[in-house]
Scaffold this active site. Structure first.
Site, short mmCIF file in Angstrom:
data_model
loop_
_atom_site.label_atom_id
_atom_site.label_comp_id
_atom_site.label_asym_id
_atom_site.label_seq_id
_atom_site.Cartn_x
_atom_site.Cartn_y
_atom_site.Cartn_z
N TYR A 71 -2.87 -9.75 4.59
CA TYR A 71 -2.86 -8.34 5.01
C TYR A 71 -4.29 -7.91 5.27
CZ TYR A 71 -1.89 -3.25 4.67
OH TYR A 71 -1.80 -1.91 4.89
N ARG A 118 -9.27 0.30 4.59
CA ARG A 118 -8.98 0.61 3.18
C ARG A 118 -9.70 -0.33 2.22
NH1 ARG A 118 -3.58 3.93 2.73
NH2 ARG A 118 -4.27 4.07 0.59
N THR A 137 0.83 -1.21 0.00
CA THR A 137 0.00 0.00 0.00
C THR A 137 0.86 1.26 0.00
OG1 THR A 137 -1.72 -1.17 1.22
CG2 THR A 137 -1.83 1.23 1.22
N THR A 138 1.88 1.27 0.86
CA THR A 138 2.78 2.43 0.93
C THR A 138 3.54 2.61 -0.37
OG1 THR A 138 3.02 1.96 3.29
CG2 THR A 138 4.59 3.52 2.33
N TYR A 193 -12.97 -3.62 -2.54
CA TYR A 193 -14.16 -3.23 -3.31
C TYR A 193 -15.18 -4.36 -3.44
CZ TYR A 193 -17.29 -1.19 -6.72
OH TYR A 193 -18.42 -0.71 -7.35
N LYS A 225 -0.51 -9.66 8.54
CA LYS A 225 -0.25 -8.27 8.90
C LYS A 225 -1.58 -7.71 9.36
CE LYS A 225 1.01 -3.72 7.07
NZ LYS A 225 1.34 -2.91 5.87
N ILE A 282 5.20 -4.40 10.12
CA ILE A 282 5.44 -3.96 8.74
C ILE A 282 5.09 -2.48 8.75
CG2 ILE A 282 4.77 -4.19 6.33
CD1 ILE A 282 4.28 -7.16 6.86
#
Length: 295
Positions: free
Chosen positions: A136, A141, A47-48, A110, A164, A206
């Protein structure tokens, strides 16, 4: 016990962009800085790393570049998640072919899959590769949460080795730890909750924070495991103000600004994300100075 990919701090490394695409020269600089500062692992194209706005070719190029430059000095975990199971399988196979140590797979966003859908999604990916998988969970999000009982079911699959956990729900982390034990390692996905997760048996974090300050977080975790609990607590608490500043707008907007403040040329996030607002940037600079990162 499942395989341990890393113990300590892994940086969810940001991706620098320029007008031509990924700025691999700047990316290499940050990789080298991370390793020199003692980071325990690197997560690429998460994501980052803005994988959601990278083309497939860019993701593959960046992944391959990272594997080559790291050259087995620390584990490299590649973000291969998608809301399309077939795409996640194909990218995970690619990660395995280029020598990744593990893959990080975010819950399908989504689609809002059911828990049964999540089980089938992760099982399908796991059955297609032999690499270790870190699930994750970041419902803020993606719109979907991996329930503890779903973690228990997925922990029965040999190469699903860790999660995570970025739900922010410490009670949920405790339930996962209680249900799964050593069949599913836990990494904090929230920089402000590293020590609470470690106290429940977690193996590390993380991290977004460690993009700009890898040594404090690696040292903090290693202090915890060495029994220097009070030192670790003080390090966690002293980082809270900067962590909050790094999440004053949606990640990775602030951390890319912070990297630029430190002298890197990481550009600005890709649309629909925008650059950090002026007021937030001024505040970020003040807090980075107070923390000792800049003069």
């Amino acid at each position: 016990m499942k395989k341990i990919i890393f113990k300590g701090c892994a940086t969810a490394i940001a991706t620098p962009f320029n007008s031509e695409g990924v700025n691999l020269n700047e990316f290499e600089k940050l990789i080298e800085f991370q390793i020199q500062e003692g980071i325990d692992a690197l997560v690429v194209c998460g994501t980052t790393g803005e994988s959601a706005t990278m083309t497939e070719d860019e993701r593959k190029e960046t992944m391959k570049f990272a594997i080559k430059k790291v050259a087995n000095r620390v584990p490299v975990i590649l973000g291969t998640g998608s809301n399309n199971t077939k795409s996640a399988i194909e990218l995970s196979k690619y990660a395995e072919s280029i020598g990744a140590d593990a893959v990080l797979i975010v819950t399908p966003y989504y689609n809002k899959a059911t828990q049964e859908g999540l089980i089938r999604h992760y099982a399908s990916i796991a059955n297609s590769i032999s690499l270790p998988i870190i699930m994750y969970n970041v419902p803020s999000r993606t719109g979907v949460n991996i329930a503890p009982n779903t973690c228990l079911e997925l922990s029965k699959i040999e190469n699903i080795v860790a999660i995570k956990e970025a739900s922010g729900n410490i009670s949920q982390v405790a339930e996962i730890a209680s249900l799964c034990g050593e069949n599913l390692h836990i990494y904090s996905g929230n920089d402000d909750q590293v020590l609470p997760v470690l106290s429940l048996g977690g193996l590390g974090v993380i991290s977004v924070f460690s993009n700009i300050a890898p040594k404090p977080f690696t040292t903090m975790i290693h202090n915890f495991y060495s029994g220097n609990i009070n030192t670790a607590i003080n390090m966690q608490l002293s980082s809270i103000k900067l962590i909050n500043a790094l999440f004053c707008e949606v990640n990775p907007i602030p951390v890319k600004a912070a990297l630029n403040i430190l002298g890197y040329d990481f550009g600005i996030p890709r649309l629909p994300l925008t650059e950090l607002s002026i007021n937030h940037k001024k505040n970020l600079e003040i807090i980075m100075k107070d923390y000792g990162l800049i003069k």
